[in-house]
Design a protein around this motif. Structure first.
Motif, PDB file in Angstrom:
ATOM      1  N   VAL A 265     -24.147 -40.254  37.123  1.00  0.00           N
ATOM      2  CA  VAL A 265     -23.362 -39.057  37.860  1.00  0.00           C
ATOM      3  C   VAL A 265     -23.114 -38.144  36.763  1.00  0.00           C
ATOM      4  O   VAL A 265     -22.106 -38.263  36.001  1.00  0.00           O
ATOM      5  CB  VAL A 265     -22.250 -39.553  38.369  1.00  0.00           C
ATOM      6  N   PRO A 266     -24.049 -37.173  36.375  1.00  0.00           N
ATOM      7  CA  PRO A 266     -23.840 -36.368  35.212  1.00  0.00           C
ATOM      8  C   PRO A 266     -22.515 -35.708  35.075  1.00  0.00           C
ATOM      9  O   PRO A 266     -21.875 -35.359  36.018  1.00  0.00           O
ATOM     10  CB  PRO A 266     -24.926 -35.177  35.483  1.00  0.00           C
ATOM     11  N   PHE A 267     -21.937 -36.032  33.796  1.00  0.00           N
ATOM     12  CA  PHE A 267     -20.468 -35.575  33.206  1.00  0.00           C
ATOM     13  C   PHE A 267     -20.166 -33.994  34.014  1.00  0.00           C
ATOM     14  O   PHE A 267     -19.101 -33.838  34.330  1.00  0.00           O
ATOM     15  CB  PHE A 267     -20.430 -35.598  31.912  1.00  0.00           C
ATOM     16  N   PRO A 268     -21.223 -33.069  33.721  1.00  0.00           N
ATOM     17  CA  PRO A 268     -20.556 -31.676  34.185  1.00  0.00           C
ATOM     18  C   PRO A 268     -20.190 -31.755  35.819  1.00  0.00           C
ATOM     19  O   PRO A 268     -19.501 -30.703  36.150  1.00  0.00           O
ATOM     20  CB  PRO A 268     -22.012 -31.040  33.969  1.00  0.00           C
ATOM     21  N   MET A 269     -20.730 -32.729  36.357  1.00  0.00           N
ATOM     22  CA  MET A 269     -20.167 -32.792  37.792  1.00  0.00           C
ATOM     23  C   MET A 269     -18.687 -32.734  38.105  1.00  0.00           C
ATOM     24  O   MET A 269     -18.231 -32.424  38.925  1.00  0.00           O
ATOM     25  CB  MET A 269     -20.738 -33.911  38.664  1.00  0.00           C
ATOM     26  N   CYS A 270     -18.104 -33.568  36.906  1.00  0.00           N
ATOM     27  CA  CYS A 270     -16.402 -33.719  37.123  1.00  0.00           C
ATOM     28  C   CYS A 270     -15.807 -32.134  37.253  1.00  0.00           C
ATOM     29  O   CYS A 270     -14.971 -31.913  37.609  1.00  0.00           O
ATOM     30  CB  CYS A 270     -16.032 -34.792  35.867  1.00  0.00           C
ATOM     31  N   GLN A 271     -16.447 -31.546  35.969  1.00  0.00           N
ATOM     32  CA  GLN A 271     -15.786 -30.305  35.860  1.00  0.00           C
ATOM     33  C   GLN A 271     -15.789 -29.401  36.994  1.00  0.00           C
ATOM     34  O   GLN A 271     -14.907 -28.528  37.361  1.00  0.00           O
ATOM     35  CB  GLN A 271     -16.269 -29.518  34.761  1.00  0.00           C
ATOM     36  N   ARG A 272     -17.044 -29.384  37.608  1.00  0.00           N
ATOM     37  CA  ARG A 272     -17.183 -28.499  38.988  1.00  0.00           C
ATOM     38  C   ARG A 272     -16.243 -28.999  40.019  1.00  0.00           C
ATOM     39  O   ARG A 272     -15.810 -27.991  40.779  1.00  0.00           O
ATOM     40  CB  ARG A 272     -18.948 -28.559  39.418  1.00  0.00           C
ATOM     41  N   LEU A 273     -16.243 -30.111  40.370  1.00  0.00           N
ATOM     42  CA  LEU A 273     -15.186 -30.656  41.009  1.00  0.00           C
ATOM     43  C   LEU A 273     -13.799 -30.460  40.916  1.00  0.00           C
ATOM     44  O   LEU A 273     -12.965 -29.869  41.788  1.00  0.00           O
ATOM     45  CB  LEU A 273     -15.306 -32.324  41.301  1.00  0.00           C
ATOM     46  N   TYR A 274     -13.220 -30.394  39.736  1.00  0.00           N
ATOM     47  CA  TYR A 274     -12.186 -30.048  39.378  1.00  0.00           C
ATOM     48  C   TYR A 274     -11.808 -28.657  39.688  1.00  0.00           C
ATOM     49  O   TYR A 274     -10.652 -28.240  40.129  1.00  0.00           O
ATOM     50  CB  TYR A 274     -11.826 -30.356  37.927  1.00  0.00           C
ATOM     51  N   ASP A 275     -12.673 -27.690  39.144  1.00  0.00           N
ATOM     52  CA  ASP A 275     -12.572 -26.079  39.219  1.00  0.00           C
ATOM     53  C   ASP A 275     -12.370 -25.821  40.578  1.00  0.00           C
ATOM     54  O   ASP A 275     -11.617 -24.731  40.929  1.00  0.00           O
ATOM     55  CB  ASP A 275     -13.600 -25.464  38.698  1.00  0.00           C
ATOM     56  N   ALA A 276     -13.122 -26.661  41.745  1.00  0.00           N
ATOM     57  CA  ALA A 276     -12.974 -26.099  42.751  1.00  0.00           C
ATOM     58  C   ALA A 276     -11.895 -26.900  43.721  1.00  0.00           C
ATOM     59  O   ALA A 276     -11.476 -26.225  44.812  1.00  0.00           O
ATOM     60  CB  ALA A 276     -14.475 -26.827  43.735  1.00  0.00           C
ATOM     61  N   CYS A 277     -11.134 -27.520  42.973  1.00  0.00           N
ATOM     62  CA  CYS A 277      -9.856 -28.345  43.607  1.00  0.00           C
ATOM     63  C   CYS A 277      -8.653 -27.144  43.776  1.00  0.00           C
ATOM     64  O   CYS A 277      -8.204 -27.008  43.002  1.00  0.00           O
ATOM     65  CB  CYS A 277      -9.574 -29.614  42.893  1.00  0.00           C
ATOM     66  N   PRO A 278      -8.279 -27.217  45.188  1.00  0.00           N
ATOM     67  CA  PRO A 278      -7.110 -25.953  44.918  1.00  0.00           C
ATOM     68  C   PRO A 278      -5.669 -26.676  44.969  1.00  0.00           C
ATOM     69  O   PRO A 278      -4.505 -25.836  45.094  1.00  0.00           O
ATOM     70  CB  PRO A 278      -7.312 -25.627  46.670  1.00  0.00           C
ATOM     71  N   THR A 279      -5.605 -27.909  45.269  1.00  0.00           N
ATOM     72  CA  THR A 279      -4.379 -28.856  45.008  1.00  0.00           C
ATOM     73  C   THR A 279      -3.909 -29.109  43.623  1.00  0.00           C
ATOM     74  O   THR A 279      -4.513 -28.889  42.762  1.00  0.00           O
ATOM     75  CB  THR A 279      -4.464 -30.266  45.995  1.00  0.00           C
ATOM     76  N   PRO A 280      -2.479 -29.518  43.582  1.00  0.00           N
ATOM     77  CA  PRO A 280      -2.124 -30.102  42.018  1.00  0.00           C
ATOM     78  C   PRO A 280      -3.404 -31.208  41.687  1.00  0.00           C
ATOM     79  O   PRO A 280      -3.665 -31.971  42.467  1.00  0.00           O
ATOM     80  CB  PRO A 280      -0.971 -30.634  42.382  1.00  0.00           C
ATOM     81  N   LYS A 281      -3.517 -31.027  40.325  1.00  0.00           N
ATOM     82  CA  LYS A 281      -4.868 -31.737  39.799  1.00  0.00           C
ATOM     83  C   LYS A 281      -4.671 -31.985  38.358  1.00  0.00           C
ATOM     84  O   LYS A 281      -3.676 -31.366  37.608  1.00  0.00           O
ATOM     85  CB  LYS A 281      -6.076 -31.073  40.260  1.00  0.00           C
ATOM     86  N   ASP A 282      -5.272 -32.920  37.714  1.00  0.00           N
ATOM     87  CA  ASP A 282      -5.240 -33.171  36.325  1.00  0.00           C
ATOM     88  C   ASP A 282      -6.762 -33.946  36.161  1.00  0.00           C
ATOM     89  O   ASP A 282      -7.573 -34.229  37.147  1.00  0.00           O
ATOM     90  CB  ASP A 282      -4.297 -34.093  35.919  1.00  0.00           C
ATOM     91  N   ILE A 283      -7.171 -33.934  34.719  1.00  0.00           N
ATOM     92  CA  ILE A 283      -8.488 -34.174  34.395  1.00  0.00           C
ATOM     93  C   ILE A 283      -8.341 -35.236  33.236  1.00  0.00           C
ATOM     94  O   ILE A 283      -7.563 -35.045  32.448  1.00  0.00           O
ATOM     95  CB  ILE A 283      -9.614 -33.281  34.203  1.00  0.00           C
ATOM     96  N   PHE A 284      -8.900 -36.441  33.299  1.00  0.00           N
ATOM     97  CA  PHE A 284      -9.176 -37.288  32.265  1.00  0.00           C
ATOM     98  C   PHE A 284     -10.597 -37.621  31.917  1.00  0.00           C
ATOM     99  O   PHE A 284     -11.248 -38.381  32.630  1.00  0.00           O
ATOM    100  CB  PHE A 284      -8.293 -38.596  32.617  1.00  0.00           C
ATOM    101  N   THR A 285     -10.940 -37.133  30.651  1.00  0.00           N
ATOM    102  CA  THR A 285     -12.444 -37.799  30.270  1.00  0.00           C
ATOM    103  C   THR A 285     -12.363 -38.580  29.168  1.00  0.00           C
ATOM    104  O   THR A 285     -11.432 -38.639  28.206  1.00  0.00           O
ATOM    105  CB  THR A 285     -13.298 -36.391  30.182  1.00  0.00           C
ATOM    106  N   VAL A 286     -13.349 -39.398  29.148  1.00  0.00           N
ATOM    107  CA  VAL A 286     -13.355 -40.691  27.909  1.00  0.00           C
ATOM    108  C   VAL A 286     -14.573 -40.338  27.266  1.00  0.00           C
ATOM    109  O   VAL A 286     -15.760 -40.315  27.399  1.00  0.00           O
ATOM    110  CB  VAL A 286     -13.250 -41.981  28.570  1.00  0.00           C
TER     111      VAL A 286
END
Length: 316
Positions: A265-286
């Motif tokens: 599941v290509p890593f860039p998909m995570c950023q696209r999902l995060y950017d589209a999210c309108p609610t309170p959010k956070d991101i953790f990448t390893v």
């Protein structure tokens, strides 16, 4: 060659091409959307080690004598789940959701100790349709599973009361599933979502996987795969399994987790999902983590980020 013979040859070549595309598309459907319950022994050292860890985690889960639960779907499938109540009475619940061609214990039992002992949650671990102990021969890719997960949410509310609070934590296809629940009017008892290495859209995921296997862009073949999916599985990979497209409707806070070396599941998909999210959010990448290995590669950091996100948004 005479014109008539040329036309016949062209028609023949076109027919063979169409047949070949249909065969590849059908094979793509079989691999992606049909359940494969028999597991081949792991050969990669990293996966062999994970298999050993999973076995120990499963044994630890089973040592708590989990309750064996069952619900029936509208299409008459028996879906199974394990349930372990918290040590102290609480209205907090977590539902951990596994990924494609896996099952609840193998994918998520590593999270049991964290949620049960560290956070003190009631713990529900379902097997999705077509997986584990649940009925079904076809995989839902989140489109069907999100509806099934809402049935499990209904079960918890009816059994434990309207005042319960639920966290949804999904991995891979399970992550897509929990996002789709959050994006399609979940019950008020759902308070927070944690998605680990989920895809943007099932069609994009299938197309990316097929393209890598074939060595070239497989859009035409993936479209045929989707034709089979609509005809047989009764859902559309593009429209019905689309966490990214439905993300503007998200209801609850979302924590996005992904391994930076994930190519499945290509890593860039995570950023696209995060950017589209309108609610309170956070991101953790390893850094260095491949698909579904973020917890294994950064256990302490993973648990700390999840704890921090829960505390910030709904309290501990």
């Amino acid at each position: 060659m005479k014109p008539l013979k040329k036309r016949k040859a062209a028609v023949g070549i076109g027919a063979l091409g169409a047949l070949g595309a249909a065969v590849i598309g059908a094979e793509g459907y079989k691999l992606a959307c049909v359940s494969h319950r028999e597991k081949k022994p792991e050969k990669e050292p990293k996966k062999m080690l994970r298999a050993e860890i999973r076995h120990k985690n499963n044994e630890f889960l089973y040592s708590h004598n989990p309750e064996d639960l069952e619900i029936i779907t509208p299409d008459m499938l028996r879906l199974k789940a394990w349930f372990v109540p918290a040590e102290k009475e609480t209205k907090r619940f977590v539902i951990c959701v596994h990924g494609h061609n896996c099952n609840g214990p193998d994918e998520c039992s590593h999270l049991f100790s964290f949620y049960h002992y560290t956070l003190g949650y009631n713990y529900l671990l379902p097997d999705l349709r077509g997986h584990g102990r649940s009925d079904g021969k076809l995989i839902g890719f989140g489109a069907l599973d999100s509806k099934d997960l809402k049935l499990w949410i209904d079960y918890l509310v009816e059994r434990f009361g309207e005042d319960i609070e639920i966290i949804l934590h999904g991995i891979s296809m399970g992550a897509a599933t929990v996002m789709l629940v959050n994006n399609t009017s979940p019950r008020d008892q759902v308070k927070l979502v944690i998605e680990d290495c989920g895809y943007t859209n099932a069609f994009e995921q299938v197309n990316d996987t097929m393209s890598k296997k074939l060595g070239f862009k497989a859009n035409a073949f993936s479209n045929i795969t989707n034709v089979f999916c609509r005809a047989i599985s009764k859902y559309d990979l593009k429209k019905d399994a689309d966490p990214l497209g439905t993300m503007p409707n998200a209801k609850n806070p979302v924590l996005f987790i992904h391994g930076e070396e994930d190519t499945f599941v290509p890593f860039p998909m995570c950023q696209r999902l995060y950017d589209a999210c309108p609610t309170p959010k956070d991101i953790f990448t390893v850094p260095g983590a491949v698909h579904a290995y973020s917890y294994y590669d950064a256990k302490e950091e993973y648990e700390a980020k999840v704890t921090e996100f829960i505390e910030k948004n709904i309290g501990l």
